[in-house]
Structures are given as C-alpha cells and as structure tokens.
Design a protein around this motif. Sequence first.
Motif, PDB file in Angstrom:
ATOM      1  N   ALA A  27     -34.028 -21.045 -42.795  1.00 62.40           N
ATOM      2  CA  ALA A  27     -35.189 -21.536 -42.049  1.00 62.40           C
ATOM      3  C   ALA A  27     -36.281 -22.015 -43.007  1.00 62.40           C
ATOM      4  O   ALA A  27     -36.872 -23.087 -42.802  1.00 62.40           O
ATOM      5  CB  ALA A  27     -35.725 -20.446 -41.123  1.00 62.40           C
ATOM      6  N   VAL A  28     -36.543 -21.257 -44.057  1.00 64.38           N
ATOM      7  CA  VAL A  28     -37.566 -21.644 -45.032  1.00 64.38           C
ATOM      8  C   VAL A  28     -37.134 -22.910 -45.775  1.00 64.38           C
ATOM      9  O   VAL A  28     -37.935 -23.833 -45.969  1.00 64.38           O
ATOM     10  CB  VAL A  28     -37.865 -20.488 -46.012  1.00 64.38           C
ATOM     11  CG1 VAL A  28     -38.742 -20.947 -47.167  1.00 64.38           C
ATOM     12  CG2 VAL A  28     -38.522 -19.325 -45.276  1.00 64.38           C
ATOM     13  N   ALA A 140     -37.735 -25.940 -33.228  1.00 65.93           N
ATOM     14  CA  ALA A 140     -37.072 -27.112 -33.805  1.00 65.93           C
ATOM     15  C   ALA A 140     -36.636 -26.846 -35.247  1.00 65.93           C
ATOM     16  O   ALA A 140     -35.540 -27.267 -35.661  1.00 65.93           O
ATOM     17  CB  ALA A 140     -37.996 -28.320 -33.742  1.00 65.93           C
ATOM     18  N   ILE A 141     -37.455 -26.140 -36.010  1.00 66.55           N
ATOM     19  CA  ILE A 141     -37.087 -25.797 -37.399  1.00 66.55           C
ATOM     20  C   ILE A 141     -35.835 -24.929 -37.391  1.00 66.55           C
ATOM     21  O   ILE A 141     -34.899 -25.168 -38.165  1.00 66.55           O
ATOM     22  CB  ILE A 141     -38.250 -25.083 -38.116  1.00 66.55           C
ATOM     23  CG1 ILE A 141     -39.407 -26.056 -38.351  1.00 66.55           C
ATOM     24  CG2 ILE A 141     -37.786 -24.459 -39.441  1.00 66.55           C
ATOM     25  CD1 ILE A 141     -40.694 -25.395 -38.812  1.00 66.55           C
ATOM     26  N   TYR A 142     -35.798 -23.932 -36.522  1.00 71.05           N
ATOM     27  CA  TYR A 142     -34.638 -23.044 -36.466  1.00 71.05           C
ATOM     28  C   TYR A 142     -33.389 -23.808 -36.040  1.00 71.05           C
ATOM     29  O   TYR A 142     -32.305 -23.563 -36.563  1.00 71.05           O
ATOM     30  CB  TYR A 142     -34.908 -21.870 -35.526  1.00 71.05           C
ATOM     31  CG  TYR A 142     -36.092 -21.017 -35.955  1.00 71.05           C
ATOM     32  CD1 TYR A 142     -36.406 -20.831 -37.297  1.00 71.05           C
ATOM     33  CD2 TYR A 142     -36.921 -20.427 -35.022  1.00 71.05           C
ATOM     34  CE1 TYR A 142     -37.495 -20.075 -37.694  1.00 71.05           C
ATOM     35  CE2 TYR A 142     -38.015 -19.659 -35.404  1.00 71.05           C
ATOM     36  CZ  TYR A 142     -38.296 -19.490 -36.748  1.00 71.05           C
ATOM     37  OH  TYR A 142     -39.369 -18.733 -37.131  1.00 71.05           O
ATOM     38  N   ARG A 143     -33.517 -24.741 -35.114  1.00 77.88           N
ATOM     39  CA  ARG A 143     -32.364 -25.553 -34.687  1.00 77.88           C
ATOM     40  C   ARG A 143     -31.839 -26.388 -35.858  1.00 77.88           C
ATOM     41  O   ARG A 143     -30.643 -26.469 -36.081  1.00 77.88           O
ATOM     42  CB  ARG A 143     -32.740 -26.493 -33.536  1.00 77.88           C
ATOM     43  CG  ARG A 143     -33.152 -25.837 -32.261  1.00 77.88           C
ATOM     44  CD  ARG A 143     -31.967 -25.285 -31.472  1.00 77.88           C
ATOM     45  NE  ARG A 143     -32.383 -24.734 -30.200  1.00 77.88           N
ATOM     46  CZ  ARG A 143     -32.953 -23.551 -30.023  1.00 77.88           C
ATOM     47  NH1 ARG A 143     -33.204 -22.790 -31.058  1.00 77.88           N
ATOM     48  NH2 ARG A 143     -33.267 -23.110 -28.825  1.00 77.88           N
ATOM     49  N   GLU A 148     -29.124 -21.769 -33.685  1.00 79.78           N
ATOM     50  CA  GLU A 148     -29.256 -22.299 -32.327  1.00 79.78           C
ATOM     51  C   GLU A 148     -30.010 -21.354 -31.395  1.00 79.78           C
ATOM     52  O   GLU A 148     -30.695 -21.794 -30.488  1.00 79.78           O
ATOM     53  CB  GLU A 148     -27.887 -22.627 -31.747  1.00 79.78           C
ATOM     54  CG  GLU A 148     -27.202 -23.779 -32.448  1.00 79.78           C
ATOM     55  CD  GLU A 148     -28.000 -25.076 -32.417  1.00 79.78           C
ATOM     56  OE1 GLU A 148     -28.589 -25.390 -31.365  1.00 79.78           O
ATOM     57  OE2 GLU A 148     -28.052 -25.763 -33.449  1.00 79.78           O
ATOM     58  N   SER A 149     -29.881 -20.069 -31.593  1.00 77.01           N
ATOM     59  CA  SER A 149     -30.522 -19.114 -30.683  1.00 77.01           C
ATOM     60  C   SER A 149     -31.953 -18.766 -31.094  1.00 77.01           C
ATOM     61  O   SER A 149     -32.638 -18.027 -30.403  1.00 77.01           O
ATOM     62  CB  SER A 149     -29.687 -17.832 -30.600  1.00 77.01           C
ATOM     63  OG  SER A 149     -29.591 -17.246 -31.886  1.00 77.01           O
ATOM     64  N   GLY A 150     -32.429 -19.306 -32.209  1.00 77.34           N
ATOM     65  CA  GLY A 150     -33.766 -18.988 -32.697  1.00 77.34           C
ATOM     66  C   GLY A 150     -34.852 -19.578 -31.821  1.00 77.34           C
ATOM     67  O   GLY A 150     -34.747 -20.715 -31.364  1.00 77.34           O
TER      68      GLY A 150
END
Length: 166
Positions: A27-28, A140-143, A148-150
């Motif tokens: 994510a980062v 959107a960042i997690y996607r 996908e579940s973030g």
Amino acid sequence: MAKRPGSRSKGLGKSAPSFNPEQVKRAVKTARSLRYADRAELLVTMSISFGLRASELASIKWSDVYDSRGSVRRVITATRAFLPGQILSFDLTGHYRLQRLLADFYEKYRHPGLPYEQAPLFFSQRGCMKATSIARHLTAIYRRAGIESGTSRSGRRTMLANLKLL
C-alpha cells in the motif's frame, strides 16, 4: 417491516480487514507511485500508524501538525470522529519515518498565503479534502496495491490488530 428494493441493511456488511506487514508495504509503495505521492503516502501512513478514520484525517489542520516556525510538533491532534468536541492526540516520538514525511510535506506544500490556523492539512485541486474524498482515495490506493478487500477503515483495523499482538 418491509425492506425497500435496492436498500442495504445497516450493520450487516463485512468489517474492514486488517493488513499484514506485506500488504502495508504494498500500500505504501503504491501510494508513492501516484501523482500526489506525498499526500497519498502520508494518508496511508497516518491511517495505519494511528488508526485514524477518514473524518479524523480530514479534520487535521496545519496548526495541529506544525508550529509557527514550520517544525513538526511532537504531538499532533485531530478531532475525534462522531464526537466533535473531543480531541485525539498522537505522540510522534519514535515515528521517525512519519516525522520525515511530515517535514517533507511541509516543504513541498506550505504556501505563505494560506491562513495557518484554519488551513486543512490535506487538500486537493478543489480545496479541502472532505472525509468522503479521503475514504475513496484510501480505498483506491488499496485496490491499486492489489488489496481488493481494503477500505478506508482498514488502517484503523490494522492498528488495532497490531496493538493486540503486543
């Protein structure tokens, strides 16, 4: 009571997942690759490090983070979500990476004409980033990172899961 077509029951959805260390790194890394990488990385890092909700991130002002000389404060504050009169405080001692991110953010985005006391820390081309914008941005960042579940609440869940491990 009859349910309206297309409406969703409140409270019956799945809770936001917590991230494992590998997912946090992804994510980062993804946040660093975006157009406004400094802002995105700071949002992800503050969400995960302190468990801040989108509304709490949106409530942070420049004066909550920086003193009048532009130095990062040792303790930052945010208005608590759903309890507007209460303030949350976060000690940055030991969070050297976050301190560096905040210092770099100041150097890049501080504008002399900005009213220091009221200026939001997070803004976009349209002005102050609202909680809904921050929530969408984090999701959107997690996607993009393949999580996908973030959701925007995953940072809080991750912080709480890490506290349980201590």
